[in-house]
Write a protein that holds these residues in place. Structure first.
Motif, short mmCIF file in Angstrom:
data_model
loop_
_atom_site.label_atom_id
_atom_site.label_comp_id
_atom_site.label_asym_id
_atom_site.label_seq_id
_atom_site.Cartn_x
_atom_site.Cartn_y
_atom_site.Cartn_z
N ASP A 30 44.02 27.05 59.09
CA ASP A 30 43.42 25.87 58.16
C ASP A 30 43.72 26.56 57.26
O ASP A 30 42.91 27.78 56.40
CB ASP A 30 43.23 25.04 58.55
N GLU A 31 44.52 27.05 55.63
CA GLU A 31 44.59 28.20 54.62
C GLU A 31 43.50 26.82 53.50
O GLU A 31 42.79 27.97 53.21
CB GLU A 31 45.91 28.77 54.07
N SER A 32 44.17 25.85 53.71
CA SER A 32 42.73 25.10 52.93
C SER A 32 41.43 25.24 52.97
O SER A 32 40.13 24.54 52.53
CB SER A 32 43.39 23.91 52.91
N LYS A 33 40.73 25.53 54.37
CA LYS A 33 39.03 26.44 54.93
C LYS A 33 38.67 27.50 53.91
O LYS A 33 37.65 27.87 53.99
CB LYS A 33 39.51 26.32 55.97
N LEU A 34 39.55 28.33 53.44
CA LEU A 34 39.20 29.36 52.95
C LEU A 34 38.61 29.31 51.06
O LEU A 34 38.75 28.66 50.87
CB LEU A 34 40.07 30.47 52.78
N PRO A 35 37.24 29.99 51.21
CA PRO A 35 36.70 29.27 50.19
C PRO A 35 37.73 30.55 49.50
O PRO A 35 38.30 31.23 48.96
CB PRO A 35 35.20 30.54 50.35
N GLY A 36 37.98 29.80 47.81
CA GLY A 36 38.57 30.35 46.47
C GLY A 36 39.78 29.82 46.53
O GLY A 36 40.59 30.92 45.94
N ILE B 92 64.14 35.01 80.27
CA ILE B 92 64.84 34.94 79.14
C ILE B 92 64.30 34.59 78.16
O ILE B 92 64.92 35.13 76.81
CB ILE B 92 66.49 34.02 79.92
N LEU B 93 62.99 33.59 78.90
CA LEU B 93 62.43 33.53 77.84
C LEU B 93 61.89 34.68 76.58
O LEU B 93 61.50 34.51 75.76
CB LEU B 93 61.06 32.73 77.98
N ARG B 94 61.69 35.58 77.50
CA ARG B 94 61.04 36.90 76.56
C ARG B 94 62.05 37.44 75.74
O ARG B 94 61.82 37.90 74.78
CB ARG B 94 60.54 37.71 78.19
N TYR B 95 63.74 37.25 76.87
CA TYR B 95 63.89 38.68 75.72
C TYR B 95 64.75 37.50 74.83
O TYR B 95 65.48 38.68 73.58
CB TYR B 95 65.78 38.05 76.71
N THR B 96 64.89 36.82 74.84
CA THR B 96 65.60 35.67 73.48
C THR B 96 64.64 35.14 72.49
O THR B 96 64.99 34.91 71.34
CB THR B 96 66.77 35.10 74.06
N THR B 97 63.96 34.59 73.27
CA THR B 97 62.40 33.68 72.43
C THR B 97 62.94 32.76 71.36
O THR B 97 63.41 33.12 70.22
CB THR B 97 61.61 35.25 71.54
N SER B 98 62.49 31.88 71.70
CA SER B 98 63.30 30.59 71.33
C SER B 98 63.05 30.33 69.55
O SER B 98 63.06 30.07 68.82
CB SER B 98 62.24 29.20 71.70
N VAL B 99 61.46 30.50 69.57
CA VAL B 99 61.44 31.03 68.14
C VAL B 99 60.74 32.50 67.56
O VAL B 99 59.48 33.16 67.94
CB VAL B 99 59.55 30.14 67.46
N PRO B 100 62.04 33.23 67.02
CA PRO B 100 61.13 34.02 66.66
C PRO B 100 60.38 34.92 65.75
O PRO B 100 59.63 35.87 65.98
CB PRO B 100 62.73 34.92 65.81
N THR B 101 59.34 33.94 65.34
CA THR B 101 58.60 34.60 64.58
C THR B 101 57.78 32.49 64.15
O THR B 101 57.40 31.41 64.39
CB THR B 101 58.79 34.30 63.15
N GLY B 102 56.41 32.96 64.93
CA GLY B 102 55.29 32.59 64.89
C GLY B 102 55.00 31.74 63.94
O GLY B 102 54.95 32.57 62.62
N GLY B 103 53.65 31.11 63.47
CA GLY B 103 53.18 30.07 62.62
C GLY B 103 52.52 30.89 61.68
O GLY B 103 52.02 32.50 62.32
N PRO B 104 51.40 31.28 60.20
CA PRO B 104 50.91 31.77 60.02
C PRO B 104 49.43 31.77 60.17
O PRO B 104 49.10 30.75 60.38
CB PRO B 104 51.06 31.99 58.43
N LEU B 105 48.21 32.87 60.28
CA LEU B 105 47.44 32.73 60.13
C LEU B 105 46.74 33.97 58.77
O LEU B 105 47.05 34.02 58.49
CB LEU B 105 46.69 33.46 61.55
N TYR B 106 45.24 33.28 58.93
CA TYR B 106 44.83 33.65 57.57
C TYR B 106 43.41 34.28 57.97
O TYR B 106 42.47 33.28 59.09
CB TYR B 106 44.58 32.22 56.85
N ALA B 107 43.76 35.61 56.88
CA ALA B 107 41.82 36.36 57.89
C ALA B 107 40.69 35.33 57.16
O ALA B 107 40.55 34.83 56.05
CB ALA B 107 41.88 37.77 57.42
N ALA B 108 39.23 34.94 57.85
CA ALA B 108 38.76 34.34 57.51
C ALA B 108 37.50 35.30 56.41
O ALA B 108 36.62 35.01 56.11
CB ALA B 108 37.81 33.09 58.37
N GLY B 109 37.66 36.40 56.57
CA GLY B 109 37.18 37.26 55.56
C GLY B 109 37.71 38.54 55.82
O GLY B 109 38.72 38.83 56.02
#
Length: 397
Positions: free
Chosen positions: A49-55, A271-288
């Protein structure tokens, strides 16, 4: 980026490196190493949740992606409810969504899925072929998710039509589709509150239930939009990709036909490993501010896991660009196609079962299916922020 071979050069920059992703304004940390990705997905210093990052100032990555396809801001609240939450809030929401995918529900659904696949095969065979994604994948996954939710059969064609408009990523189709889906679920909620039935919709809108703190209408609509948007199009396209993978690896397909016992425990995970249904996962944010594997991560930095890239990491897999249906996945499921940790895909068990059934029906029990065009003529399309996906799979039977 959806070609695993392209990750080899990138991986030379390290398992985590700074880069700019097309369509996004700010640079991100891109993760292409398996162990680094798994560590990040379990590290509480990275939040969703990027909105939880101060500033924090300016639009989030999710808002940038929605804005890029012309989504009106008033509809932003219906997206990312589960994927952009953390901690106790995420646990409560996840528990609600998980109620659609209990082992009991998925097991009870299997006979219906098998019959659905058999019927779709018969229809396609009677025509001598067709588009496996559009004529099999979409109706198959629509039936599955609507059965789990309790959406009436008469309403399913319009749900399917709206989802297909949604994944066109054309604002002229996408925006009306979202408005129609939101309006449909608002009406369905009203109907179920007036006349409850034995389905997930009625369970979530029931007054005084165990999830009474989550009964705000916008939250329920967000959950239903999440289930239909992620439970129909991504698995429909992946099922086509899974069949294509086997058709273009005839030696491996022959081995699977000779050893069908490999299907559930080895072949589908590979097959899931080889082709992977969603190539890129959702973003995460550094909390510090901190150092992660030698990288100077700063407060608010976005981190994007490459699920396809990490599933082809040679430090984790022997010959990662080789499809090996007898590969021992090792502990767990042996890949990160569904993510890991608290945000592990709630629909993973359903995706596994769907893939088993389609492969069994179209390639093991019946063995005449073949590509109707050369592989290099197959259509692919861009998925904003996610890579590319197979757009169609013409086949002959």
């Amino acid at each position: 980026m959806s070609d695993p071979a392209q990750y080899a050069a990138l991986r030379e920059r390290g398992p985590v490196f700074r880069t700019v992703i097309e369509g996004l304004e700010s640079p991100v940390w891109f993760v292409s190493g398996y162990e680094a990705c798994k560590e990040i997905l379990h590290d509480a210093r990275f939040i969703r949740d990027e909105s939880k990052l101060p500033g924090r100032e300016g639009p989030s990555l999710a808002e940038q992606m929605l804005g890029a396809v012309g989504m009106p801001q008033e509809y932003f609240k219906y997206f990312g409810l589960l994927s952009t939450s953390d901690g106790e809030e995420h646990t409560r929401l996840r528990n609600v969504v998980a109620r659609a995918f209990t082992a009991r529900r998925v097991a009870a659904l299997r006979p219906h899925l098998e019959q659905s696949a058999a019927d779709l095969y018969a229809t396609l065979a009677a025509k001598g072929g067709g588009d496996l994604i559009m004529e099999v994948g979409y109706p198959f996954t629509t039936a599955a998710i609507c059965d789990l939710m309790g959406v009436e059969e008469a309403d399913r064609p319009q749900i399917l039509g709206w989802i297909m408009d949604l994944v066109s990523y054309n604002p002229e189709q996408l925006v009306p589709a979202v408005k129609n889906i939101v309006g449909y679920y608002r009406d369905l909620i009203a109907r179920r509150r007036a006349e409850p039935t034995d389905d997930l919709v009625s369970e979530l809108v029931k007054p005084g239930g165990i999830h009474r703190d989550l009964l705000a209408e916008d939250v329920i609509i967000s959950i239903f939009l999440l289930l239909t948007s992620t439970g129909i199009a991504p698995p429909a396209h992946f099922l086509g990709q899974a069949v294509l993978t086997l058709l273009t690896h005839p030696g491996q397909l022959a081995e699977l036909r000779a050893r069908p016992e490999l299907l559930a425990k080895r072949a589908v995970p590979e097959i899931l490993r080889y082709t992977t249904s969603v190539p890129t996962g959702g973003p995460l944010y550094a909390a510090g501010d901190f150092e992660f594997r030698g990288c100077p991560v700063r407060h608010g930095d976005a981190v994007v896991p490459s699920l396809l890239g990490v599933n082809h990491d040679p430090a984790r897999f022997d010959g990662p660009d080789r499809l090996d249906l007898s590969r021992d996945p090792g502990p767990g499921i042996g890949h990160l196609a569904f993510g890991s940790g608290a945000h592990y895909c709630t629909g993973a068990a359903l995706a596994q079962v769907q893939t088993e059934i389609v492969i069994d029906t179209f390639l093991l029990r019946n063995r005449t299916l073949e590509l109707a065009v050369e592989p290099d003529r197959l259509p692919f399309f861009d998925v904003p922020g996610k890579g590319t996906a197979l757009g169609g799979l013409p086949v002959r039977l």
